[in-house]
Design an enzyme around this catalytic site. Structure first.
Site, PDB file in Angstrom:
ATOM      1  N   LYS A   1       0.847  -1.206   0.000  1.00  8.73           N
ATOM      2  CA  LYS A   1       0.000   0.000   0.000  1.00  8.73           C
ATOM      3  C   LYS A   1       0.882   1.256   0.000  1.00  8.73           C
ATOM      4  CE  LYS A   1      -0.256  -0.369   5.030  1.00  8.73           C
ATOM      5  NZ  LYS A   1      -1.041  -0.875   6.161  1.00  8.73           N
TER       6      LYS A   1
ATOM      7  N   TYR B   1      16.330  30.354   7.208  1.00 10.00           N
ATOM      8  CA  TYR B   1      15.139  31.084   7.667  1.00 10.00           C
ATOM      9  C   TYR B   1      15.106  31.181   9.187  1.00 10.00           C
ATOM     10  CZ  TYR B   1      13.114  30.840   2.999  1.00 10.00           C
ATOM     11  OH  TYR B   1      12.877  30.976   1.658  1.00 10.00           O
TER      12      TYR B   1
HETATM   13  C1  LIG Z   1      -0.210  -1.835   6.765  1.00  9.68           C
HETATM   14  C2  LIG Z   1      -0.696  -3.150   7.259  1.00  9.68           C
HETATM   15  C3  LIG Z   1       0.184  -4.225   7.462  1.00  9.68           C
HETATM   16  C4  LIG Z   1       1.682  -4.087   7.335  1.00  9.68           C
HETATM   17  O1  LIG Z   1       2.203  -3.477   8.498  1.00  9.68           O
HETATM   18  P1  LIG Z   1       3.785  -3.342   8.763  1.00  9.68           P
HETATM   19  O2  LIG Z   1       3.863  -2.831  10.148  1.00  9.68           O
HETATM   20  O3  LIG Z   1       4.287  -2.373   7.770  1.00  9.68           O
HETATM   21  O4  LIG Z   1       4.350  -4.691   8.590  1.00  9.68           O
HETATM   22  C5  LIG Z   1      -0.352  -5.434   7.813  1.00  9.68           C
HETATM   23  N1  LIG Z   1      -1.692  -5.593   7.989  1.00  9.68           N
HETATM   24  C6  LIG Z   1      -2.561  -4.576   7.840  1.00  9.68           C
HETATM   25  C7  LIG Z   1      -4.003  -4.803   8.056  1.00  9.68           C
HETATM   26  C8  LIG Z   1      -2.089  -3.323   7.475  1.00  9.68           C
HETATM   27  O5  LIG Z   1      -2.957  -2.312   7.332  1.00  9.68           O
END
Ligand SMILES: *Cc1c(COP(=O)(O)O)cnc(C)c1O
Length: 358
Positions: free
Chosen positions: A35, A255
């Site tokens: 994702k 800045y």
């Molecule tokens: C994002 C996600 C993961 C992966 O999590 P990590 O901590 O990056 O391994 C696994 N399961 C779900 C439901 C997620 O939303």
């Protein structure tokens, strides 16, 4: 000339990390979580490098469609499920699995006429209290899905951890036990473990692990490093020095003139800033890797640039590389300086940063 700033993505590291996670969880299939543009590493880059994963986990329907459009034939799972009737029709058309975690999704499944049954992962809220059905509702929801002709059987079962990144926190064990008790005698695939579950709670690995951050070579645990688990950082964020200047004691930089040199020194100006996704709140002292050493950020990070103190004896030149994080400077270490987590640093890079697969 290579563009800068750029995120160099190592296919070897990604493949090493998948292989390493298979060693760590030898009994489990791997749902590689890609994702948020493959955690900033490029969705299709990562999917193609990891095409031997058993499936890919995504948050949004658009992400899954982008994989299908990119020619990815693997199993895809929507971790937040679908949000509308149109999403549901689309995921059936493209053979995408879906999590079911709320009443609206349940009703849509019950009221739809689908070309073929949906493959679902019923999400149980075992203690995170974000998504999923409570243990009290579980039997009733399971019975409705069982009775629903639009749902393929057997129903798969999943849950998510709140505190698996805290190895001493007892709540993970409680979540595992609660989940296992509820689903004990049911058929269907089971999935609990994110990266932290996979690495720290082997009893949670079940049929499918769902690693995200670990695939990118990064530890989910503050104070730990991916390297401690045989993981290799998949991203190197590289820019260049675009100025090297003599700087006198007492002079400020940037800045707000928030930093003054205590002694004569040389400052380097690195072409990266918050417009690229490098956090503006990175404090003085946050390390940058220049010519084989850590040099500290001084003054405020601006939109396109930041400044580092190279030291009075510096021999660095305009055009030299400056690495914001990567193999020599773990993103976990940079995140600690900034007061955030590595997840946020890698996913927040903006489109101005070229993502280059080696
Ligand atoms: C994002 C996600 C993961 C992966 O999590 P990590 O901590 O990056 O391994 C696994 N399961 C779900 C439901 C997620 O939303």
């Amino acid at each position: 000339m290579k563009p800068f700033p750029r995120a160099e993505i190592s296919s070897k590291a990604l493949q090493n990390n998948l292989a390493r996670l298979r060693e760590i969880a030898p009994g489990s299939k791997v749902m590689a979580v890609v994702k948020a543009n493959g955690y900033g590493h490029g969705l299709l880059n990562v999917a193609h490098c990891l095409d031997s994963a058993d499936g890919f986990g995504l948050a949004r329907p658009e992400e899954a469609l982008a994989l299908r459009e990119g020619g990815v034939k693997s199993k895809l799972i929507l971790l937040e499920g679908f949000f509308s009737q149109i999403d549901l029709t689309t995921l059936i058309e493209h053979d995408i699995d879906t999590v079911v975690h709320n009443e609206v999704q349940l009703e849509l499944l019950e009221s739809s006429i689908l070309a073929k049954p949906a493959t679902v992962w019923l999400k149980i809220d075992s203690g995170m209290h974000r998504l999923g059905f409570t243990p009290e509702l579980f039997d009733a929801v399971y019975a409705r899905l069982e009775a629903c002709p639009q749902v393929a059987k057997p129903i798969n079962l999943m849950s998510h951890f709140a505190c698996a990144d805290e190895p001493d926190n007892p709540s993970t064990k409680i979540q595992i036990n609660l989940f296992n008790d509820l689903i004990k005698d049911l058929p269907g695939q089971r999935s609990l473990a994110n990266s932290a579950g996979t690495l720290y709670w082997p009893e949670s690995q079940a049929d499918w692990i769902r690693p995200g951050i670990a695939l990118y070579g990064v530890s989910p645990v503050i104070g730990d490093l991916g390297a401690n688990h045989g993981l290799m950082p998949a991203m190197e964020l590289v820019s260049q020095l675009i100025a090297v200047r003599d700087h006198k004691a007492g002079e400020p930089v940037g800045y707000g003139s928030s930093w003054y040199a205590k002694e004569d020194t040389k400052l380097g100006v690195v072409a990266i800033g918050y417009g690229d996704g490098y956090p503006r709140n990175a404090p003085e002292g946050t390390p940058v890797w220049v010519n084989g050493r850590r040099v500290p950020i001084v003054g405020r990070v601006s939109m396109d640039m930041l400044t580092v103190d190279l030291g009075i004896n510096a021999t660095d030149l305009i055009g030299d590389n400056a690495v914001l994080w990567g193999k020599a400077l773990p993103v976990e270490e940079v995140a600690e300086h900034i007061g955030t987590i590595a997840y946020e640093l890698v996913t927040k890079l903006t489109p101005r940063v070229a993502v280059c697969l080696d």
